[in-house]
Write a protein that holds these residues in place. Structure first.
Motif, short mmCIF file in Angstrom:
data_model
loop_
_atom_site.label_atom_id
_atom_site.label_comp_id
_atom_site.label_asym_id
_atom_site.label_seq_id
_atom_site.Cartn_x
_atom_site.Cartn_y
_atom_site.Cartn_z
N THR A 20 -17.17 4.41 4.82
CA THR A 20 -17.73 5.90 4.37
C THR A 20 -19.28 5.66 4.02
N THR A 24 -22.75 7.48 5.80
CA THR A 24 -23.89 8.36 5.29
C THR A 24 -25.21 7.67 5.27
N GLN A 150 -15.30 10.49 6.29
CA GLN A 150 -16.52 10.83 6.60
C GLN A 150 -17.12 10.82 7.82
N ASP A 155 -17.20 17.30 6.39
CA ASP A 155 -17.71 16.23 5.09
C ASP A 155 -17.98 16.95 3.92
N VAL A 157 -20.29 16.65 0.72
CA VAL A 157 -21.49 15.99 0.48
C VAL A 157 -22.34 16.55 -0.80
N GLU A 158 -22.95 15.81 -1.39
CA GLU A 158 -23.76 16.22 -2.49
C GLU A 158 -25.15 16.14 -2.09
N ARG A 159 -25.64 17.46 -2.63
CA ARG A 159 -27.24 17.48 -2.19
C ARG A 159 -27.96 18.26 -3.47
N ALA A 212 -25.45 17.23 7.86
CA ALA A 212 -25.87 17.18 6.32
C ALA A 212 -27.02 15.93 6.35
N GLY A 214 -28.94 12.97 4.21
CA GLY A 214 -28.72 12.18 3.27
C GLY A 214 -29.14 12.55 1.93
N ASP A 215 -28.44 12.40 0.85
CA ASP A 215 -29.11 12.83 -0.38
C ASP A 215 -29.99 12.08 -1.10
#
Length: 216
Positions: A20, A24, A150, A155, A157-159, A212, A214-215
């Motif tokens: 996972t 990402t 993932q 997905d 995701v956190e952003r 998305a 990447g964060d």
């Protein structure tokens, strides 16, 4: 090595966690695996992943994995008592790193948090809930299974919130927002406190896989 990820226990859970993370953007050269089995470490090495053989409840073993410089630690041991001891040892050696740990039994979750884990996943109850959901609604279960994997389909995701979204309603971001992370508080999208959005907020969103960024 610095700002790397340590994975303690490289069985099914540890490998799945790594897959996972790699989906990402995490690279293999940013990972160190710790496992008591030399065969497991040899297998990881064959895949291009650095490893340390040893008992991760011992500080010397974690120091060989440079735990004091690690950005995050995933604890995926087979036994709950081992997970607690590894968490205690890791937290003593690195007060700042993020620790995510898995336990089999829900009753051991609070003990892991007291030991220093930032996030605790109860594998037995999580699997049970997914099984129950799939019985009640196979379609809903399929969606949840998709979110768990993932890089395929949808997905989670956190952003960060972007400047153009500051002051706006959470439902006006253009993304499917599930929750807002404000400081250490997780706020549901339907909670009136979630809006207006603040510049320091982070959004938990559902996106199409591959869309998305990447964060970081």
């Amino acid at each position: 090595m610095r700002d790397h990820t340590i994975i303690v226990g490289f069985g099914t859970k540890g490998r799945s966690a790594l897959q996972t993370l790699m989906a990402t953007g995490l690279r293999k050269d940013q990972v160190i695996v710790v496992d008591p089995s030399s065969k497991v470490i040899e297998s990881a090495a064959a895949e291009g992943i650095e490893g340390v053989v040893g008992d991760a409840t011992r500080s010397g073993v974690l120091l060989r994995a440079e735990v004091q410089r690690a950005r995050q630690i995933v604890i995926a041991t087979q036994r709950d008592d081992t997970a607690v001891l590894v968490t205690l040892t890791a937290r003593q050696l690195n007060r700042q790193t993020k620790i995510v740990a898995a336990v089999r039994e829900e009753e051991n979750g609070p003990l892991l948090r007291q030991s220093g884990a930032d996030t605790v996943i109860t594998s037995a109850s999580a699997a049970g809930r997914l099984l129950g959901l799939s019985v009640l609604s196979p379609s809903a279960g399929a969606v949840m299974e998709d979110l768990i994997h993932q890089g395929s389909g949808l997905d989670l995701v956190e952003r960060p919130v972007i400047k153009a979204e500051v002051g706006r309603d959470v439902r006006d971001t253009g993304d499917l927002v599930v929750s807002v992370l404000r400081g250490h508080r997780l706020i549901g999208y339907d909670d009136p406190a979630a809006s207006p959005l603040q510049l320091t907020d982070r959004l938990i969103t559902i996106v199409r896989a591959g869309s998305a960024e990447g964060d970081g």
